[in-house]
Design an enzyme around this catalytic site. Sequence first.
Site: not given
Ligand code: PGA
Length: 250
Positions: A96, A168
């Site tokens: 992540h 992401e």
């Molecule tokens: P968020 O986080 O939906 O609050 O943007 C997603 C993540 O970091 O996995």
Amino acid sequence: MNQKKLVFANWKMNLNSDEATSLVKNILKKLESINKVDIVLSPSFPYLAAINSLLYNTKISLSSQNVFWEKDGPYTGEVSSDMLLDVGCSWTMIGHSERRQHLLETNEMINKKVLTSVSKGLKVILCVGESFDQRRQGKTFESIADQLQRGLRKVDESFVEQIVIGYEPIWVIGSGEAASVNDISSVHNFIFNELKIMFPNGKLLPRIVYGGSVNSLNIEDIITLDNVDGVLVGNASMDCDKFCDIVMKV
Ligand code: PGA
């Protein structure tokens, strides 16, 4: 390529024991009969065992938010794949961007985590994403390709089904506003093509899920895009109604 869509809840370092267990109980009440979507919850390490006992015999799976690559030994503070399996995890999240940023995880460390986890039988969500600067400088695809190639280095094709890629874009995480559908679409298509090159003989490719400010209002626009096989949800996954709404719209 007829795999189910995936909704993956990332609670990060949030929720205490009472909050986490009551959220799980409420989610189970609303979603237990849902069959068409794979649902995964990832609480913090201390609550994995307790939440596993609530999820036992349900269709909802348990994930950790991190894993270490060694089996055992002098690695204070770390948790192995075997330990995760032992407390009921069938999944682990790896790479992540918050760990890459705050814990200085490199693609090499991430790759070791991926290799050990899949060989132990865990499913892996490998997160990749570009920073705002990389996007501004036109380096999005270069950065994503690099994270994929180095993160998945030496991963055998036989493990492909155990792997999900979480895309992401870093600057939209927690911002309240997801990336545009055009940006999501072009990066997901790019990832799909990269995976096809990396795993040319696989019958299946890793599913590709989008994360970054997914909510019950934008989910339908995102989930209908080609090569979007699900979503990784942070903030909205800690509110039962919002999370269940997202699952039901997938
Ligand atoms: P968020 O986080 O939906 O609050 O943007 C997603 C993540 O970091 O996995």
